[in-house]
Structure formats: structure tokens, C-alpha cells
Design an enzyme around this catalytic site. Structure first.
Site, PDB file in Angstrom:
ATOM      1  N   GLU A 116       0.129-105.860 -40.781  1.00 32.68           N
ATOM      2  CA  GLU A 116      -1.337-106.267 -40.638  1.00 32.68           C
ATOM      3  C   GLU A 116      -1.811-106.356 -39.345  1.00 32.68           C
ATOM      4  O   GLU A 116      -0.913-106.389 -38.390  1.00 32.68           O
ATOM      5  CB  GLU A 116      -1.288-107.684 -41.269  1.00 32.68           C
ATOM      6  CG  GLU A 116      -1.282-107.815 -42.633  1.00 32.68           C
ATOM      7  CD  GLU A 116       0.243-108.310 -43.023  1.00 32.68           C
ATOM      8  OE1 GLU A 116       0.925-108.520 -42.120  1.00 32.68           O
ATOM      9  OE2 GLU A 116       0.434-108.259 -44.211  1.00 32.68           O
ATOM     10  N   TYR A 128      -1.705 -97.116 -34.519  1.00 32.00           N
ATOM     11  CA  TYR A 128      -1.057 -96.682 -35.871  1.00 32.00           C
ATOM     12  C   TYR A 128      -1.362 -95.595 -36.412  1.00 32.00           C
ATOM     13  O   TYR A 128      -0.617 -95.010 -37.432  1.00 32.00           O
ATOM     14  CB  TYR A 128      -1.101 -98.218 -36.639  1.00 32.00           C
ATOM     15  CG  TYR A 128      -0.746 -99.399 -36.199  1.00 32.00           C
ATOM     16  CD1 TYR A 128       0.319 -99.507 -35.457  1.00 32.00           C
ATOM     17  CD2 TYR A 128      -1.221-100.612 -36.122  1.00 32.00           C
ATOM     18  CE1 TYR A 128       1.041-100.557 -34.647  1.00 32.00           C
ATOM     19  CE2 TYR A 128      -0.876-101.731 -35.591  1.00 32.00           C
ATOM     20  CZ  TYR A 128       0.326-101.670 -34.826  1.00 32.00           C
ATOM     21  OH  TYR A 128       0.687-102.860 -34.378  1.00 32.00           O
TER      22      TYR A 128
HETATM   23  C1  COA Z   1      -1.732-102.402 -29.301  1.00 26.05           C
HETATM   24  C2  COA Z   1      -0.709-102.256 -28.067  1.00 26.05           C
HETATM   25  C3  COA Z   1       0.645-102.582 -28.482  1.00 26.05           C
HETATM   26  C4  COA Z   1      -0.719-100.831 -27.688  1.00 26.05           C
HETATM   27  O1  COA Z   1       0.014-100.584 -26.433  1.00 26.05           O
HETATM   28  P1  COA Z   1      -0.402 -99.423 -25.441  1.00 26.05           P
HETATM   29  O2  COA Z   1       1.026 -99.392 -24.730  1.00 26.05           O
HETATM   30  O3  COA Z   1      -1.484-100.089 -24.796  1.00 26.05           O
HETATM   31  O4  COA Z   1      -0.922 -98.333 -26.134  1.00 26.05           O
HETATM   32  P2  COA Z   1      -0.280 -96.713 -25.430  1.00 26.05           P
HETATM   33  O5  COA Z   1      -0.689 -96.542 -24.214  1.00 26.05           O
HETATM   34  O6  COA Z   1       1.015 -96.405 -26.101  1.00 26.05           O
HETATM   35  O7  COA Z   1      -1.527 -95.858 -26.403  1.00 26.05           O
HETATM   36  C5  COA Z   1      -1.081 -94.992 -27.616  1.00 26.05           C
HETATM   37  C6  COA Z   1      -2.307 -94.851 -28.450  1.00 26.05           C
HETATM   38  O8  COA Z   1      -2.986 -96.181 -29.027  1.00 26.05           O
HETATM   39  C7  COA Z   1      -4.236 -96.079 -29.024  1.00 26.05           C
HETATM   40  N1  COA Z   1      -4.985 -96.988 -27.776  1.00 26.05           N
HETATM   41  C8  COA Z   1      -4.405 -97.707 -27.032  1.00 26.05           C
HETATM   42  N2  COA Z   1      -5.160 -98.322 -26.446  1.00 26.05           N
HETATM   43  C9  COA Z   1      -6.505 -98.104 -26.823  1.00 26.05           C
HETATM   44  C10 COA Z   1      -7.914 -98.664 -26.828  1.00 26.05           C
HETATM   45  N3  COA Z   1      -7.926 -99.277 -25.631  1.00 26.05           N
HETATM   46  N4  COA Z   1      -8.564 -98.079 -27.346  1.00 26.05           N
HETATM   47  C11 COA Z   1      -8.358 -97.232 -28.412  1.00 26.05           C
HETATM   48  N5  COA Z   1      -7.189 -96.778 -28.522  1.00 26.05           N
HETATM   49  C12 COA Z   1      -6.069 -97.154 -28.123  1.00 26.05           C
HETATM   50  C13 COA Z   1      -4.506 -94.633 -28.652  1.00 26.05           C
HETATM   51  O9  COA Z   1      -4.474 -93.794 -30.038  1.00 26.05           O
HETATM   52  C14 COA Z   1      -3.393 -94.195 -27.710  1.00 26.05           C
HETATM   53  O10 COA Z   1      -3.111 -92.973 -27.770  1.00 26.05           O
HETATM   54  P3  COA Z   1      -3.869 -91.928 -26.684  1.00 26.05           P
HETATM   55  O11 COA Z   1      -3.580 -92.632 -25.295  1.00 26.05           O
HETATM   56  O12 COA Z   1      -3.345 -90.553 -26.805  1.00 26.05           O
HETATM   57  O13 COA Z   1      -5.386 -91.856 -26.947  1.00 26.05           O
HETATM   58  C15 COA Z   1      -1.318-103.063 -26.925  1.00 26.05           C
HETATM   59  O14 COA Z   1      -2.700-102.787 -26.786  1.00 26.05           O
HETATM   60  C16 COA Z   1      -1.115-104.368 -27.141  1.00 26.05           C
HETATM   61  O15 COA Z   1      -0.132-104.742 -26.747  1.00 26.05           O
HETATM   62  N6  COA Z   1      -2.066-105.282 -27.459  1.00 26.05           N
HETATM   63  C17 COA Z   1      -2.256-106.708 -27.430  1.00 26.05           C
HETATM   64  C18 COA Z   1      -1.239-107.309 -28.591  1.00 26.05           C
HETATM   65  C19 COA Z   1      -1.663-106.448 -29.917  1.00 26.05           C
HETATM   66  O16 COA Z   1      -2.860-106.562 -30.424  1.00 26.05           O
HETATM   67  N7  COA Z   1      -0.608-105.955 -30.775  1.00 26.05           N
HETATM   68  C20 COA Z   1      -0.977-105.250 -32.185  1.00 26.05           C
HETATM   69  C21 COA Z   1      -0.765-106.321 -33.131  1.00 26.05           C
HETATM   70  S1  COA Z   1      -1.010-105.752 -34.637  1.00 26.05           S
END
Ligand code: COA
Length: 161
Positions: A116, A128
Site C-alpha cells: 500500500e 514502484y
Molecule cells: C520512497 C523512497 C524509498 C524512494 O527511495 P529513494 O532512494 O529516494 O529513490 P531512488 O533515488 O532510488 O529513486 C528511484 C525512483 O523513484 C522515483 N522517485 C524518487 N524520488 C522521487 C521524487 N522526489 N519525485 C518523484 N519520483 C521520485 C523516481 O522514479 C526514481 O527514478 P529516477 O531517479 O530514474 O527518476 C524514499 O523516498 C523514502 O524513503 N521515502 C520516505 C518513506 C516512504 O515514503 N516509503 C514508501 C512507503 S510506501
């Protein structure tokens, strides 16, 4: 590891993904509180140390920078938490952690992984989608938020046979 080596490992970006241990929880809780409006309590994490759960820690040197919690139910996995330290987001680490947990689930004959995600969580939603999840439904009012409740998207990743 001496502090200077830890720093070098972080700068080099070499990511080590290993099983999360109870001893990691202080670092996990610190990241959790910084990352979510409604963070999990320690008791919730403690309750996840069970045989049918997989808990992953992403580390650079001695520094824990992300984690994931996955519950296995027969041939389905439920991704319950995926989080990267706010100071290290946007550097590809969440993607690496997600790919790791999916690869491990596939290795253990899991058929699909579901999760979710808040409607407002665009970063996670985009990650995702990019990694092959499809939206399969919504859960109205699934999450608490500042105004009351927020809907969740339900997403699924199906492993090919
Ligand atoms: C969601 C989360 C795990 C992503 O991890 P991250 O290390 O920041 O993401 P990545 O750098 O690996 O990015 C991978 C992809 O995610 C997406 N993404 C990451 N940050 C983004 C942003 N600020 N806006 C839009 N897309 C984003 C993009 O598709 C990105 O691919 P790209 O770099 O080729 O465009 C991180 O933002 C996080 O920990 N957020 C807080 C906790 C949370 O919300 N967890 C998910 C609960 S369901």
C-alpha cells in the site's frame, strides 16, 4: 571500522544490503521518525522479527541508511515498509533496496509482492511504477493524516512464471 574509512565508504557509495538485526533498531527508529508523518513505534518493528518476515538493512560502511520490512504469506509477499534516510534520498538507494527484496522474494518462490502507498506519496508511487508494479486497487481511508484519513493505492508486482 575507523571513522575516516566509514566516511570513505559512504562517499564511494558502496551499498551493502544485509539482514536487519534488533541492534539496528535505534538507527531505524531515528530514520523512521524523520521520514514519516505517522512513524511506526518500536513495538511494531520488534513484532516483525518472525520467521515469515524478511527485514533488510541497507548500509554504507557502518552507517545504516535504509531498511525494508516484508511479510511472507504462503506464496505472496507484502512490502510493509521501505525507507531511505531523508538525507540520502534521490540517489538510487531505494531502487537498489527494492530490487534486492524482490530478487530475494523471487528466489524464495514468491508469486507476487503487494504493498500500500499513500495517494500523496508521489516519489514512492513513481519508484514502484518504474520497477514494474501495477495499481490493483485502492483502500479508502487506509492511512491517518493531518485532516483525518488518506486513501492508499494497492500495488502488485507479479513474478513471471
Ligand atoms: C520512497 C523512497 C524509498 C524512494 O527511495 P529513494 O532512494 O529516494 O529513490 P531512488 O533515488 O532510488 O529513486 C528511484 C525512483 O523513484 C522515483 N522517485 C524518487 N524520488 C522521487 C521524487 N522526489 N519525485 C518523484 N519520483 C521520485 C523516481 O522514479 C526514481 O527514478 P529516477 O531517479 O530514474 O527518476 C524514499 O523516498 C523514502 O524513503 N521515502 C520516505 C518513506 C516512504 O515514503 N516509503 C514508501 C512507503 S510506501
Amino acid at each position: 571500522m575507523p571513522e575516516s574509512e566509514t566516511f570513505r565508504a559512504v562517499m564511494n557509495g558502496d551499498l551493502d544490503i544485509r539482514h536487519l538485526a534488533r541492534e539496528d533498531l535505534p538507527q531505524v527508529l531515528e530514520i523512521e521518525r524523520q521520514s514519516y508523518s505517522h512513524p511506526w513505534a518500536e513495538a511494531v518493528f520488534q513484532d516483525c522479527f518472525r520467521d515469515n518476515y524478511r527485514l533488510w538493512a541497507a548500509c554504507q560502511g557502518d552507517v545504516l541508511i535504509g531498511y525494508a520490512v516484508v511479510a511472507y504469506m504462503v506464496d505472496e509477499a507484502h512490502l510493509l515498509n521501505l525507507c531511505v534516510h531523508p538525507g540520502r534520498q534521490g540517489q538510487g538507494l531505494g531502487r537498489q533496496l527494492l530490487r534486492h527484496l524482490l530478487a530475494e522474494a523471487g528466489r524464495e518462490q514468491i508469486r507476487q509482492t503487494i504493498l500500500e502507498v499513500r495517494l500523496s506519496n508521489d516519489a514512492a508511487h513513481q519508484l514502484y511504477l518504474a520497477e514494474g508494479f501495477d495499481e490493483i486497487g485502492r483502500r479508502p481511508g487506509y492511512y491517518p493524516d493531518a485532516e483525518g484519513r488518506e486513501d492508499a493505492r494497492v500495488m502488485a508486482f507479479r513474478f513471471s512464471a
